[in-house]
Structures are given as C-alpha cells and as structure tokens.
Motif scaffolding. Structure first.
Motif, PDB file in Angstrom:
ATOM      1  N   ILE A 175      49.653   3.261  88.107  1.00 26.43           N
ATOM      2  CA  ILE A 175      48.996   3.014  89.589  1.00 26.43           C
ATOM      3  C   ILE A 175      48.954   1.548  89.513  1.00 26.43           C
ATOM      4  CG2 ILE A 175      46.549   3.197  90.565  1.00 26.43           C
ATOM      5  CD1 ILE A 175      46.435   5.794  89.068  1.00 26.43           C
ATOM      6  N   CYS A 176      48.524   0.624  88.568  1.00 26.74           N
ATOM      7  CA  CYS A 176      48.495  -0.738  88.712  1.00 26.74           C
ATOM      8  C   CYS A 176      48.075  -1.217  87.545  1.00 26.74           C
ATOM      9  CB  CYS A 176      47.010  -1.033  89.513  1.00 26.74           C
ATOM     10  SG  CYS A 176      46.760  -2.774  89.656  1.00 26.74           S
ATOM     11  N   HIS A 177      48.892  -2.386  87.260  1.00 24.24           N
ATOM     12  CA  HIS A 177      48.928  -2.884  85.787  1.00 24.24           C
ATOM     13  C   HIS A 177      47.578  -3.703  85.511  1.00 24.24           C
ATOM     14  CE1 HIS A 177      53.674  -2.797  85.043  1.00 24.24           C
ATOM     15  NE2 HIS A 177      52.861  -1.423  85.247  1.00 24.24           N
ATOM     16  N   THR A 178      47.118  -4.578  86.562  1.00 25.23           N
ATOM     17  CA  THR A 178      45.881  -5.182  86.378  1.00 25.23           C
ATOM     18  C   THR A 178      45.032  -4.279  86.336  1.00 25.23           C
ATOM     19  OG1 THR A 178      46.879  -6.584  88.351  1.00 25.23           O
ATOM     20  CG2 THR A 178      44.475  -6.797  87.771  1.00 25.23           C
ATOM     21  N   LYS A 179      44.752  -3.299  86.996  1.00 26.55           N
ATOM     22  CA  LYS A 179      43.778  -2.051  86.394  1.00 26.55           C
ATOM     23  C   LYS A 179      43.901  -1.593  85.118  1.00 26.55           C
ATOM     24  CE  LYS A 179      41.948   2.040  88.654  1.00 26.55           C
ATOM     25  NZ  LYS A 179      41.818   2.685  89.710  1.00 26.55           N
ATOM     26  N   LEU A 180      44.921  -1.274  84.618  1.00 28.25           N
ATOM     27  CA  LEU A 180      45.069  -0.967  83.224  1.00 28.25           C
ATOM     28  C   LEU A 180      44.723  -1.973  82.432  1.00 28.25           C
ATOM     29  CD1 LEU A 180      46.564   0.449  80.923  1.00 28.25           C
ATOM     30  CD2 LEU A 180      48.665  -0.672  81.489  1.00 28.25           C
ATOM     31  N   LYS A 182      48.622 -10.781  87.148  1.00 32.62           N
ATOM     32  CA  LYS A 182      48.062 -10.922  88.453  1.00 32.62           C
ATOM     33  C   LYS A 182      47.792  -9.776  89.405  1.00 32.62           C
ATOM     34  CE  LYS A 182      47.544 -15.496  88.942  1.00 32.62           C
ATOM     35  NZ  LYS A 182      48.158 -16.377  87.931  1.00 32.62           N
ATOM     36  N   PRO A 183      46.835  -9.497  90.152  1.00 30.97           N
ATOM     37  CA  PRO A 183      46.724  -8.285  90.918  1.00 30.97           C
ATOM     38  C   PRO A 183      47.869  -8.370  92.148  1.00 30.97           C
ATOM     39  CG  PRO A 183      45.111  -9.941  91.357  1.00 30.97           C
ATOM     40  CD  PRO A 183      45.916 -10.499  90.163  1.00 30.97           C
ATOM     41  N   VAL A 184      48.642  -7.242  92.420  1.00 29.28           N
ATOM     42  CA  VAL A 184      49.388  -7.248  93.539  1.00 29.28           C
ATOM     43  C   VAL A 184      48.881  -6.267  94.644  1.00 29.28           C
ATOM     44  CG1 VAL A 184      51.703  -6.498  94.091  1.00 29.28           C
ATOM     45  CG2 VAL A 184      51.382  -7.359  91.943  1.00 29.28           C
ATOM     46  N   LYS A 185      48.922  -6.800  95.885  1.00 31.56           N
ATOM     47  CA  LYS A 185      48.129  -5.863  96.896  1.00 31.56           C
ATOM     48  C   LYS A 185      49.085  -4.550  97.181  1.00 31.56           C
ATOM     49  CE  LYS A 185      44.437  -7.099  99.691  1.00 31.56           C
ATOM     50  NZ  LYS A 185      44.200  -8.572  99.877  1.00 31.56           N
ATOM     51  N   PRO A 222      48.207  -0.192  98.533  1.00 25.46           N
ATOM     52  CA  PRO A 222      47.288   0.458  99.569  1.00 25.46           C
ATOM     53  C   PRO A 222      46.118   1.021  98.545  1.00 25.46           C
ATOM     54  CG  PRO A 222      49.483   0.972  99.988  1.00 25.46           C
ATOM     55  CD  PRO A 222      49.644   0.409  98.944  1.00 25.46           C
ATOM     56  N   THR A 223      46.390   1.179  97.190  1.00 26.29           N
ATOM     57  CA  THR A 223      45.568   1.587  96.296  1.00 26.29           C
ATOM     58  C   THR A 223      44.186   0.643  96.083  1.00 26.29           C
ATOM     59  OG1 THR A 223      47.353   1.476  94.869  1.00 26.29           O
ATOM     60  CG2 THR A 223      45.798   3.315  94.463  1.00 26.29           C
ATOM     61  N   CYS A 224      44.414  -0.671  96.624  1.00 23.63           N
ATOM     62  CA  CYS A 224      43.310  -1.565  96.268  1.00 23.63           C
ATOM     63  C   CYS A 224      42.109  -1.326  97.040  1.00 23.63           C
ATOM     64  CB  CYS A 224      44.181  -2.948  96.643  1.00 23.63           C
ATOM     65  SG  CYS A 224      45.282  -3.474  95.632  1.00 23.63           S
ATOM     66  N   ARG A 225      42.426  -0.647  98.241  1.00 23.53           N
ATOM     67  CA  ARG A 225      41.319  -0.530  99.199  1.00 23.53           C
ATOM     68  C   ARG A 225      40.136   0.238  98.632  1.00 23.53           C
ATOM     69  NH1 ARG A 225      40.062   2.366 103.907  1.00 23.53           N
ATOM     70  NH2 ARG A 225      41.754   3.968 103.153  1.00 23.53           N
ATOM     71  N   LYS A 226      40.698   1.176  97.649  1.00 19.97           N
ATOM     72  CA  LYS A 226      39.307   2.135  97.417  1.00 19.97           C
ATOM     73  C   LYS A 226      39.242   1.803  95.843  1.00 19.97           C
ATOM     74  CE  LYS A 226      39.144   5.941 100.131  1.00 19.97           C
ATOM     75  NZ  LYS A 226      39.147   7.606 100.490  1.00 19.97           N
ATOM     76  N   CYS A 227      39.879   0.890  95.278  1.00 25.09           N
ATOM     77  CA  CYS A 227      39.965   0.542  94.054  1.00 25.09           C
ATOM     78  C   CYS A 227      38.549  -0.191  93.485  1.00 25.09           C
ATOM     79  CB  CYS A 227      40.919  -0.377  93.675  1.00 25.09           C
ATOM     80  SG  CYS A 227      40.858  -0.810  91.703  1.00 25.09           S
ATOM     81  N   ALA A 228      37.772   0.216  92.390  1.00 25.67           N
ATOM     82  CA  ALA A 228      36.559  -0.317  91.882  1.00 25.67           C
ATOM     83  C   ALA A 228      36.790  -1.892  91.742  1.00 25.67           C
ATOM     84  CB  ALA A 228      36.177   0.034  90.669  1.00 25.67           C
ATOM     85  N   TYR A 229      37.962  -2.297  91.157  1.00 23.29           N
ATOM     86  CA  TYR A 229      38.187  -3.628  91.232  1.00 23.29           C
ATOM     87  C   TYR A 229      38.505  -4.725  92.255  1.00 23.29           C
ATOM     88  CZ  TYR A 229      38.490  -2.013  86.402  1.00 23.29           C
ATOM     89  OH  TYR A 229      38.036  -1.654  85.094  1.00 23.29           O
ATOM     90  N   TYR A 230      38.451  -3.914  93.493  1.00 17.14           N
ATOM     91  CA  TYR A 230      38.844  -4.736  94.572  1.00 17.14           C
ATOM     92  C   TYR A 230      38.377  -6.149  94.692  1.00 17.14           C
ATOM     93  CZ  TYR A 230      39.681  -6.129  99.371  1.00 17.14           C
ATOM     94  OH  TYR A 230      40.023  -6.569 100.655  1.00 17.14           O
ATOM     95  N   GLU A 231      36.757  -6.351  94.455  1.00 15.12           N
ATOM     96  CA  GLU A 231      36.463  -7.626  94.670  1.00 15.12           C
ATOM     97  C   GLU A 231      36.902  -8.575  93.652  1.00 15.12           C
ATOM     98  OE1 GLU A 231      32.451  -6.065  94.858  1.00 15.12           O
ATOM     99  OE2 GLU A 231      32.116  -6.534  96.827  1.00 15.12           O
ATOM    100  N   LEU A 232      36.899  -8.073  92.387  1.00 21.60           N
ATOM    101  CA  LEU A 232      37.185  -8.911  91.380  1.00 21.60           C
ATOM    102  C   LEU A 232      38.718  -9.418  91.348  1.00 21.60           C
ATOM    103  CD1 LEU A 232      36.628  -9.836  88.534  1.00 21.60           C
ATOM    104  CD2 LEU A 232      37.088  -7.827  87.529  1.00 21.60           C
ATOM    105  N   CYS A 233      39.460  -8.438  92.038  1.00 21.83           N
ATOM    106  CA  CYS A 233      40.952  -9.080  92.114  1.00 21.83           C
ATOM    107  C   CYS A 233      40.993  -9.717  93.346  1.00 21.83           C
ATOM    108  CB  CYS A 233      41.799  -7.777  92.636  1.00 21.83           C
ATOM    109  SG  CYS A 233      42.233  -6.745  90.869  1.00 21.83           S
ATOM    110  N   TRP A 234      40.207  -9.471  94.309  1.00 20.11           N
ATOM    111  CA  TRP A 234      40.772 -10.279  95.447  1.00 20.11           C
ATOM    112  C   TRP A 234      39.766 -11.347  96.081  1.00 20.11           C
ATOM    113  CZ3 TRP A 234      45.479 -10.162  95.919  1.00 20.11           C
ATOM    114  CH2 TRP A 234      46.141  -8.601  95.331  1.00 20.11           C
ATOM    115  N   VAL A 235      38.863 -11.591  95.226  1.00 26.00           N
ATOM    116  CA  VAL A 235      37.791 -12.608  95.688  1.00 26.00           C
ATOM    117  C   VAL A 235      38.531 -14.098  95.374  1.00 26.00           C
ATOM    118  CG1 VAL A 235      36.498 -12.954  93.770  1.00 26.00           C
ATOM    119  CG2 VAL A 235      35.361 -13.482  95.686  1.00 26.00           C
TER     120      VAL A 235
HETATM  121  S1  SF4 Z   1      42.382  -3.789  93.397  1.00 21.92           S
HETATM  122 FE1  SF4 Z   1      42.926  -2.316  91.795  1.00 21.92          FE
HETATM  123  S2  SF4 Z   1      44.523  -1.557  92.562  1.00 21.92           S
HETATM  124 FE2  SF4 Z   1      44.630  -3.491  93.625  1.00 21.92          FE
HETATM  125  S3  SF4 Z   1      45.314  -4.931  92.026  1.00 21.92           S
HETATM  126 FE3  SF4 Z   1      42.942  -4.925  91.753  1.00 21.92          FE
HETATM  127  S4  SF4 Z   1      43.281  -3.506  89.997  1.00 21.92           S
HETATM  128 FE4  SF4 Z   1      45.105  -2.889  90.819  1.00 21.92          FE
END
Ligand code: SF4
Lengths: 321, 172
Positions: B21-26, B154-157, B159-172
């Motif tokens: 699903i996502c390496h950052t999430k992993l 590094k996070p990669v945007k 479509p899963t990001c939208r509902k991901c619990a890490y959204y804020e952590l990744c994209w702030v």
């Molecule tokens: S928001 Fe979730 S899915 Fe998107 S990059 Fe971060 S961990 Fe991965």
C-alpha cells in the motif's frame, strides 16, 4: 470530536462503572468520558484511584491550576504511544549541540515572527525583525534565549499601544502579576502550556526532552518550547480581543497592592473564549484541509517528528494573516 | 489476549499488507509511530473485534480491517481474513500468503488453507499453500525488513493518502 473540559468549581470526581461524575453543591453531572480530550481543573478536585484508572485507560490528562490560576501539574496518563526509535532521535538532537541549536533557533524564530505579525496587524512599527536576525550569530543556547528575551520585552513594550487605558502593561511582572494585563498573560500562558502538553501526549514525542528550554527545568519542557510559537497567536490576540471588546473589565479581577488575579467570572470568560479559539478552524495551506487551532499545535509536533526523523526540516508555524 | 504467535502473525501480516500500500506507512507502523485512534472507522473495527473475541470465535473478526482468525475444521486449518473492499487486493493476498507460509514452513502446520472474505460483495478468494511460492514470500519478508531498517521513506502522494491516518504527518 473530543473536547476539553474545564472544571471551575470545587468538587468530587466519582466513578460508577465506566462513567465518571462530577459532583458538587449544585449536583451530579456525568462526564462523557469518550468525548473528553483533557480536563482543566481550576477548582480543587477530589477523586479516587478508580477514577484515575479510567482516565488512564482512556488516555485523558488532567491539568491542575492553583488558586492563582497558575499551572501546578498534570495527571499525565501512562504513555501508550511509545516509539523507541523516535525517543533516541529526540535525544540525539538534544545531545548534538549543532542539531539542538537548529531547533532552538527555529522556535525563537517562529515566536518572533508571530509576535511581529500581531504587531503589524495593529500597524505598530517595531524592531522585532531586526533583533531576530541576531539569531544567526548565536553560538550558544543562552544567546538564543537572550534574543528571545529581547524580542519579547520589545513586544510587550509595544503591547501597550494596543491596550486601552487602564489596561496598560508597563512591563512584565510574573509571580505575582502586578496588574491586569500581566495577570491575563500569566493565566493564558499557563493554559496554553497545558494545551500543548495534551497535544504532545497524543504523539510519540517525549515531553521532557526539549531544545530551547533546558530539559532539567522541572516541567515538561518540550511543551514550553512549543508554547513559544503559539503564545502570540492564541494568548496575546485573545487578550487584545477580550480587553478591547470590553468583555473583560476591572470587576473581573481581584486586586491588591502587589498582586492581581482574574476572579471566577473573569476566568469563565477567558476560558470560554479560549476554548472557542481552539475550536476555530482555518484552511491549512499545505494540507488543503480545515484544521482547528488546537490541531495546529499537533501539526507542530508532527513537523518536529519529521525533523527528528530527517524527513523534512522543521519550519515553525507563522500566521499568514 | 492474543497469543505470541498470533501477535507476530498480525504484525508481520500488517507489514506485508502495508508494503503493497505505502512504504512510508509501513515504516511508521514498524517504528511504532501510530496515530491516535480517533477515527470512527478504526474504533468500530476495534469494538467489533473485541465483541467477536468475547463471543468465542466466529467465522471472522474485524480488527482494524486487517484480521486473522483461526477456525479448525477437521484436518484442515482455515485462515480467514475479512476485508472491506477489493481495492487492495494484492496487499490482502500477500498478507494471507504470508500467514500460510508462516504456519506451514515455520510452524509446521500442514494442510493450511486461506480465505479472504469480502462480505459486502459476497466474494471469497481461496489460497492453498503448496510450497511453490515460498521463495517469493521469503524475498518479500526480506524486502520488508530492509525497508524498515532504513531511513523513513519520503511520502509519495497517492489516492490512498486521502483516507490514511498518517495524512497530516506526511503532508504537513
Ligand atoms: S498519507 Fe498514508 S498513504 Fe499517503 S504517503 Fe503517507 S503513509 Fe503513505
């Protein structure tokens, strides 16, 4: 959405099965336990370990304030969000002088920029920006602290230009605060500190490892660090609002010769408006989502985490309006 | 309480799942950087999970939408997973494949069969372990381990990001 719960009067917290009740002269009120984020106790609270068990289970901190409205301490439930790796990185950034300086300077820079924003909103010319540039030459934490101190005293000096007559600050006095504005700043800063602490609690950051303040201050010093950035935004602007709108008046204070405090009514007004602010949302530029002011504090913690993980350099939050 | 084996299975299973699903999430998950569980989605799953464990083992459990349940039926050991939608099919499949590998190769349990249930769609995927994919699973676990040992990806945007619990952590 979970919310903060402000307890203003004395009373007892009682637990019956999975519900906690607040009991005082006026009666018995259930607290919606899974809707509470943190409790701020301004009255004296009596409770049993049964209550503590439940609050711990739900991860709800209680922040205690003394008679003067100053922060006393917190019931900080056992941390459930632990990350050994992050803790090590957090410590590493403290132990490595260069790394620590980077973060400490950012906190001061963020604080300074937000102070500047507050003043320029009121079209007050100031030299905070110039003072801030001295950060570049700082080689020690004490020097950074010194810059911070100079910015802040200039800032407080200018605050008097915003405040109405009778509410002038005339220099900062802390313990005890000697006039109304000083009382408001002390009260607000204590409150903000606890709010920041609650946010840190909900992350993997350890609240005792800090960068600007010394970790051996007998406080959760990371909350002191992060508070710096939000004081102008959340506390000072609120004070201007409350005072200039005459929502807080002289009768909301108790005064004697060398001490000035908010009374019950004053506290109520302050806490209500403070809570409103925490809940207020803005559209976040990077996230492209609405976030509350309270959430902004959490995001600051997230940014720090990413800095510690070497993922993205920390940039303090600065008001853009 | 989950047994040690079940716990390990769950953790590694989740890691395998996240790998697709996502390496950052992993990476976050593996470094115990978890998000507070305020989202309704998660808490519903949690309640269901607790509920089903109390009522003895039913056909399936829903735990955070990633689940495993053992049901013994005669000589066959069935491993069930319940998933919401087929969007992450590949992740689900490899997760299950890992369970089968673990039970057969590591634990020496024979005759294991895995099933992914998609109750909403009334669909089922059945996987039997016959050893042919062992190398593939091993390689996968090594890849997961290497990723977890390395720096935060590094996070990669997506479509899963939208509902991901890490959204804020990744994209702030
Ligand atoms: S928001 Fe979730 S899915 Fe998107 S990059 Fe971060 S961990 Fe991965």
């Amino acid at each position: 959405m979970k919310r903060n719960y402000y307890v203003m009067s004395d009373g007892i917290l009682k637990r019956k099965e999975n519900t906690v009740y607040f009991v005082n002269k006026e009666g018995k009120k259930p607290l919606p336990i899974n809707k509470i984020y943190s409790i701020y106790a301004y009255g004296s609270l009596t409770f049993s370990s049964q209550v503590v068990h439940l609050l711990a289970k739900e991860g709800i901190p209680i922040h205690f304030f003394n008679y003067y409205g100053f922060y006393d301490g917190s019931f900080y439930p056992r941390e459930t969000l632990l990350s050994g790796d992050l803790l090590i990185k957090q410590a590493k950034h403290y132990l490595d002088h260069e790394k620590r300086m980077v973060i400490a300077k950012k906190f001061v820079e963020g604080a300074g920029q937000n102070m500047g924003k507050v003043l320029s909103y009121y079209r007050i010319e100031n030299t905070i920006g110039d003072t801030m540039r001295d950060l570049d030459g700082c080689g020690a934490i004490t020097e950074v602290m010194n810059v911070e101190g100079r910015m802040r005293s200039a800032y407080y000096f200018h605050m008097d230009e915003i405040l109405p007559d009778g509410f002038k600050m005339e220099g900062r006095s802390r313990r005890p605060p000697e006039n109304m504005v000083n009382a408001l700043i002390s009260f607000g800063n204590s409150l903000l500190y606890s709010t920041v602490l609650s946010e840190i609690y909900n992350t993997q950051l350890n609240p005792t490892i800090s960068y600007l303040h010394e970790p051996f201050e007998r406080r959760y010093s990371l909350a002191l660090d992060l508070s710096e950035i939000f004081k102008p935004i959340l506390v000072d602007r609120l004070i201007f609002y409350l005072v200039n709108k005459r929502m807080l008046k002289e009768e909301d204070f108790e005064q004697d010769i060398n001490c000035c405090l908010l009374n019950d009514q004053g506290r109520k007004t302050f806490l209500k408006e403070y809570d409103e602010r925490l809940k207020k949302t803005i559209k976040h530029r990077e996230l492209n989502r609405k976030v509350s002011y309270r959430r902004l504090i959490r995001l600051e913690a997230y940014k720090l985490i990413k800095h510690l993980l070497d993922s993205k350099e920390y940039k303090p939050f600065v008001m853009w309006w | 309480m989950l047994s040690k084996t079940e716990k390990h299975l769950q953790i590694m299973g989740t890691q395998i799942n996240y790998y697709f699903i996502c390496h950052t999430k992993l990476w976050f998950f593996s470094h115990h950087i978890q998000m507070e569980q305020e989202s309704d989605l998660v808490s519903v799953g949690k309640q269901l999970h607790q509920g089903t464990y109390q009522k003895e083992k039913r056909d399936y459990t829903i735990d955070n939408l990633i689940s495993i349940d053992f049901i013994k039926k005669g000589d066959m050991l069935e491993v069930h997973e319940v998933k919401k939608s087929k969007k992450m099919e590949k992740a689900h499949e490899y997760q299950l494949l890992y369970y089968l590998y673990y039970l057969d190769v590591i634990k020496g349990v024979e005759n294991v069969v895995g099933m992914i249930n998609y109750p909403k769609m009334r669909k089922k995927i059945i996987l039997k372990w016959d050893g042919t994919r062992e190398a593939e699973v091993r390689e996968l676990t090594e890849k997961v381990a290497a990723l977890v040992d390395g720096d935060m990806p590094k996070p990669v945007k997506s479509p899963t990001c939208r509902k991901c619990a890490y959204y804020e952590l990744c994209w702030v």
